[in-house]
Design a protein around this motif. Structure first.
Motif, PDB file in Angstrom:
ATOM      1  N   PHE A 271       0.967  -1.088   0.026  1.00 24.98           N
ATOM      2  CA  PHE A 271       0.057   0.060  -0.171  1.00 24.98           C
ATOM      3  C   PHE A 271       0.915   1.317  -0.025  1.00 24.98           C
ATOM      4  O   PHE A 271       1.808   1.329   0.871  1.00 24.98           O
ATOM      5  CB  PHE A 271      -0.863  -0.038   1.090  1.00 24.98           C
ATOM      6  N   VAL A 272       0.565   2.110  -0.815  1.00 18.18           N
ATOM      7  CA  VAL A 272       1.448   3.356  -0.905  1.00 18.18           C
ATOM      8  C   VAL A 272       0.606   4.626  -1.143  1.00 18.18           C
ATOM      9  O   VAL A 272      -0.489   4.357  -1.945  1.00 18.18           O
ATOM     10  CB  VAL A 272       2.491   3.243  -2.206  1.00 18.18           C
ATOM     11  N   VAL A 273       0.820   5.631  -0.572  1.00 16.48           N
ATOM     12  CA  VAL A 273       0.258   6.975  -0.954  1.00 16.48           C
ATOM     13  C   VAL A 273       1.266   7.888  -1.100  1.00 16.48           C
ATOM     14  O   VAL A 273       2.348   7.899  -0.691  1.00 16.48           O
ATOM     15  CB  VAL A 273      -0.782   7.600   0.127  1.00 16.48           C
ATOM     16  N   ALA A 274       1.236   8.723  -2.204  1.00 12.54           N
ATOM     17  CA  ALA A 274       2.231   9.885  -2.560  1.00 12.54           C
ATOM     18  C   ALA A 274       1.544  10.951  -2.932  1.00 12.54           C
ATOM     19  O   ALA A 274       0.414  11.020  -3.742  1.00 12.54           O
ATOM     20  CB  ALA A 274       2.811   9.132  -3.858  1.00 12.54           C
ATOM     21  N   ASP A 275       2.157  12.388  -2.829  1.00 11.07           N
ATOM     22  CA  ASP A 275       1.383  13.467  -2.866  1.00 11.07           C
ATOM     23  C   ASP A 275       2.448  14.247  -3.715  1.00 11.07           C
ATOM     24  O   ASP A 275       3.683  14.792  -3.124  1.00 11.07           O
ATOM     25  CB  ASP A 275       1.165  14.117  -1.680  1.00 11.07           C
ATOM     26  N   GLY A 276       2.126  14.508  -4.730  1.00 13.59           N
ATOM     27  CA  GLY A 276       3.197  15.046  -5.881  1.00 13.59           C
ATOM     28  C   GLY A 276       3.192  16.674  -5.825  1.00 13.59           C
ATOM     29  O   GLY A 276       2.093  17.502  -5.302  1.00 13.59           O
ATOM     30  N   MET A 277       4.285  17.393  -5.930  1.00 14.98           N
ATOM     31  CA  MET A 277       4.438  18.906  -5.990  1.00 14.98           C
ATOM     32  C   MET A 277       5.397  19.176  -7.261  1.00 14.98           C
ATOM     33  O   MET A 277       6.104  18.536  -7.804  1.00 14.98           O
ATOM     34  CB  MET A 277       5.257  19.349  -4.630  1.00 14.98           C
ATOM     35  N   GLY A 278       4.909  20.404  -7.828  1.00 17.53           N
ATOM     36  CA  GLY A 278       5.701  20.902  -8.898  1.00 17.53           C
ATOM     37  C   GLY A 278       4.646  21.690  -9.687  1.00 17.53           C
ATOM     38  O   GLY A 278       3.480  21.523  -9.532  1.00 17.53           O
TER      39      GLY A 278
END
Length: 237
Positions: A28-35
């Motif tokens: 299980f993975v959560v990722a919150d991108g920026m850019g």
């Protein structure tokens, strides 16, 4: 095991820069991108998919904490290389919070300010530390968690995947117990819903799918200023 995931664009953003991997019973993975522009979405998707692919092809099956760390390090390398190769991706990065369940052994790896919580014996325990300016201020005792929620620099990360050529990854392991629940989430939830309310929702609903739905709904009702992603994993006898 029961597991459910939900992501929502929120009430303000035009794109959803959150990504997640939902692969019961193990990953299980959560990722919150920026850019800028779509770079945040690219970074989070690339980070999550790289971790999934690395874990899928792992040959070292006895040390999943090591494997998660290496998967995140590889994601960092790939995102950073793309950010250097494409001008529209310059400076992009992502948070990553990942869990690998191997029987009763729960392994985790983490960079950024997404979070892993353990709900056990009617308590909400934050397993990860936030790699953010306000997170470090809270850890040092300079400000309270309540002050962190309204701090003007609460969105400044001190560590993210893909923003430099090397990365330090937090990791750990613990043993799950019957009736444990894990919550992986991005800050679109935790910035909008207090830990007291998160725990209340987790305890109110027996069905973990209802928990996820209510958490995301509550974050939206509180303003939904960011994308919202949550995964609930429940262990039963």
């Amino acid at each position: 095991m029961l597991a459910f995931a939900q992501t929502d664009i929120g009430m303000v953003r035009k794109t959803n820069e959150d990504s997640f991997i939902f692969s019961p019973p193990h990953l299980f993975v959560v990722a919150d991108g920026m850019g800028g522009h779509v770079a945040g979405e690219i970074a989070s998707n690339l980070g999550a998919s790289t971790i999934q692919e690395y874990i899928k092809n792992c040959r070292e099956l006895s040390d999943w904490e090591y494997n998660l760390k290496e998967a995140i390090i590889q994601a960092n390398t790939i995102i950073y290389q793309m950010s250097q190769a494409k001008s529209e991706c310059l400076g992009m990065g992502t948070t990553v919070t990942a869990v690998y369940a191997d029987g009763s052994d729960i392994y985790w790896g983490h960079v950024g300010d997404s979070r892993l919580y353990l709900i056990r014996e009617n308590k909400l325990l934050q397993i990860t530390n936030d790699h953010s300016l306000v997170g470090e201020l809270v850890q040092s005792g300079s400000i309270t968690p309540e002050e962190a929620l309204v701090h003007p620099h609460r969105n400044i990360l001190t560590r993210a995947v893909g923003t430099s050529d090397a990365i330090a990854v937090d990791s750990g392991r613990f043993l799950q117990q019957p009736a444990d629940r894990l919550l992986l989430c991005t800050d679109g939830l935790t910035n909008m819903v207090s830990e007291e309310d998160i725990l209340s929702i987790c305890l109110q609903y027996e069905n973990p799918q209802k928990v996820v739905n209510k958490l995301v709904e509550q974050a939206g009702q509180a303003g939904g200023y960011d994308n919202i992603t949550a995964i609930i994993v429940e262990y039963r006898d």
